[in-house]
Design a protein around this motif. Structure first.
Motif, PDB file in Angstrom:
ATOM      1  N   SER A 307       0.828  -1.204   0.000  1.00  0.00           N
ATOM      2  CA  SER A 307       0.000   0.000   0.000  1.00  0.00           C
ATOM      3  C   SER A 307       0.866   1.259   0.000  1.00  0.00           C
ATOM      4  CB  SER A 307      -0.932   0.008   1.215  1.00  0.00           C
ATOM      5  OG  SER A 307      -0.201   0.071   2.428  1.00  0.00           O
ATOM      6  N   LEU A 310       1.863   1.905  -3.519  1.00  0.00           N
ATOM      7  CA  LEU A 310       0.746   2.439  -4.299  1.00  0.00           C
ATOM      8  C   LEU A 310       0.483   3.906  -3.970  1.00  0.00           C
ATOM      9  CD1 LEU A 310      -1.721  -0.584  -4.068  1.00  0.00           C
ATOM     10  CD2 LEU A 310      -0.383   0.119  -6.055  1.00  0.00           C
ATOM     11  N   GLN A 315      -0.756   5.790  -7.369  1.00  0.00           N
ATOM     12  CA  GLN A 315      -1.711   4.902  -8.026  1.00  0.00           C
ATOM     13  C   GLN A 315      -3.063   4.893  -7.326  1.00  0.00           C
ATOM     14  OE1 GLN A 315      -0.319   1.031  -9.448  1.00  0.00           O
ATOM     15  NE2 GLN A 315       1.798   1.644  -9.014  1.00  0.00           N
ATOM     16  N   ILE A 316      -3.098   5.383  -6.090  1.00  0.00           N
ATOM     17  CA  ILE A 316      -4.384   5.425  -5.378  1.00  0.00           C
ATOM     18  C   ILE A 316      -5.306   6.493  -5.952  1.00  0.00           C
ATOM     19  CG2 ILE A 316      -3.361   4.592  -3.230  1.00  0.00           C
ATOM     20  CD1 ILE A 316      -3.612   7.488  -2.188  1.00  0.00           C
ATOM     21  N   LYS A 318      -6.237   6.562  -8.942  1.00  0.00           N
ATOM     22  CA  LYS A 318      -7.081   5.930  -9.956  1.00  0.00           C
ATOM     23  C   LYS A 318      -8.476   5.705  -9.399  1.00  0.00           C
ATOM     24  CE  LYS A 318      -3.247   3.518 -12.230  1.00  0.00           C
ATOM     25  NZ  LYS A 318      -2.685   2.189 -12.618  1.00  0.00           N
ATOM     26  N   SER A 321      -8.959   2.379  -7.482  1.00  0.00           N
ATOM     27  CA  SER A 321      -7.811   1.963  -6.654  1.00  0.00           C
ATOM     28  C   SER A 321      -8.234   1.383  -5.310  1.00  0.00           C
ATOM     29  CB  SER A 321      -6.888   3.151  -6.426  1.00  0.00           C
ATOM     30  OG  SER A 321      -7.575   4.204  -5.755  1.00  0.00           O
ATOM     31  N   SER A 322      -9.372   1.810  -4.791  1.00  0.00           N
ATOM     32  CA  SER A 322      -9.807   1.320  -3.480  1.00  0.00           C
ATOM     33  C   SER A 322     -10.174  -0.170  -3.520  1.00  0.00           C
ATOM     34  CB  SER A 322     -11.003   2.122  -2.986  1.00  0.00           C
ATOM     35  OG  SER A 322     -12.105   1.980  -3.857  1.00  0.00           O
ATOM     36  N   MET A 324      -8.392  -2.424  -5.188  1.00  0.00           N
ATOM     37  CA  MET A 324      -7.190  -3.205  -5.502  1.00  0.00           C
ATOM     38  C   MET A 324      -6.952  -4.311  -4.473  1.00  0.00           C
ATOM     39  SD  MET A 324      -4.377  -0.383  -6.712  1.00  0.00           S
ATOM     40  CE  MET A 324      -4.545   0.520  -8.248  1.00  0.00           C
TER      41      MET A 324
END
Length: 327
Positions: A307, A310, A315-316, A318, A321-322, A324
């Protein structure tokens, strides 16, 4: 004139008759201490913010155990900000007023107590997960954990506000000069806080973890006897639960070691005056523990390392993303 220089400059030159004097210290030592305290504060705030974002953002981490870790990370995050005030106390002068001084100390007590309360709840969580795993999903739910955490923080705030009610009403009651930040912890308050915030909670933590690790030892012995899964009282204990208990056990032990000095002073049985100089080591040790917890997570929890990557790589941001998979 020489006497004035030996005693140190005034904190508030315009208040020559009532101002405190600065503590005489080597400028290089003060500069080094300021850099060190700032670095520890920044690291503490940053690492715990990563924990808070990780658990709050990723749906897969929305579990009762991680919610307890979120509470602990929140208290550690607040500790990081409180640590910044130590920089302003290096020369013995307090520039934020008497009320902020008392609030600063009360917050220190509240956060310490809430952290210990979170540790107790973590121990209860691991005890049920290991020793009553069959009923764990029923007994430990997100709603129940949220209620317990709310009660924990509320009790800590109310209790310590009542303990220091006189100081909150009259913030300068213990100060001898303008620019001093002192709070007197009486014997009665110290003993009450000792049982409320230390002896009682630590006793519960130790008892529960002794039982948890007794089960862990039983599993290890069974595995050595070529039994892959241990069954105790008809319940199956999985290795993942034991690993979680081990990790959180490390967090608990480190926490106890770091807060022990203050409560050893409270046990001494006399009125204790805490100010910038006498409590520096105790406060720094407690604050440093808040920096250690995220490092422990990084060592033992793969999901935290993933995490962090990320979050740092953004990348969070996106849209999905939650959702993932980071376990």
């Amino acid at each position: 004139m020489m006497m004035m220089q030996e005693q140190g400059e005034l904190c508030f030159p315009l208040l020559a008759n009532t101002s405190c004097r600065r503590t005489q210290r080597d400028p290089s030592t003060v500069a080094l201490s300021s850099i060190l305290l700032s670095a520890i504060s920044l690291i503490t705030v940053t690492l715990n913010l990563l924990v808070i974002i990780s658990i709050s953002h990723f749906k897969q981490l929305h579990t009762p155990t991680n919610l307890l870790l979120l509470s602990l990370a929140t208290s550690d995050f607040l500790v990081g900000f409180l640590f910044l005030f130590q920089i302003f106390l290096l020369d013995g002068c307090w520039f934020f007023g008497d009320l902020i001084c008392i609030v600063y100390y009360v917050l220190d007590y509240v956060i310490t107590s809430a952290s210990i309360g979170s540790m107790v709840l973590i121990s209860v969580d691991r005890y049920i997960a290991i020793c009553d795993s069959l009923h764990y999903p029923i007994k430990v739910t997100l709603i129940r954990v949220q209620i317990c955490l709310f009660l924990c923080w509320s009790a800590s705030i109310i209790f310590h506000c009542l303990c220091f009610l006189d100081s909150l009403k009259q913030p300068d009651r213990s100060n001898t000069c303008v620019g001093e930040c002192v709070i007197v912890v009486t014997y009665a308050v110290g003993i009450t806080d000792l049982f409320f915030s230390f002896i009682g909670p630590i006793a519960v933590i130790v008892i529960l973890y002794v039982k948890v690790f007794a089960v862990a030892v039983s599993q290890v012995r069974a595995m050595r006897s070529r039994v892959g899964i241990v069954r105790l009282r008809g319940k199956t204990i999985m290795s993942s639960e034991l690993k979680a208990a081990r990790t959180l056990g490390v967090v608990v032990v480190v926490f106890i070691v770091c807060i022990m000095p203050y409560f050893c002073i409270a046990i001494s049985g006399q009125d204790v005056m805490l100010n910038a100089s006498s409590s520096a080591f105790i406060i720094c040790l407690f604050y440093f523990n808040s920096c250690l917890n995220p490092l422990i997570y990084a060592i033992f929890y793969p999901w935290f390392r993933k995490s962090m990557k990320l979050i740092v790589t953004l990348q969070i941001l996106k849209s999905d993303s939650s959702q993932m998979n980071i376990m």
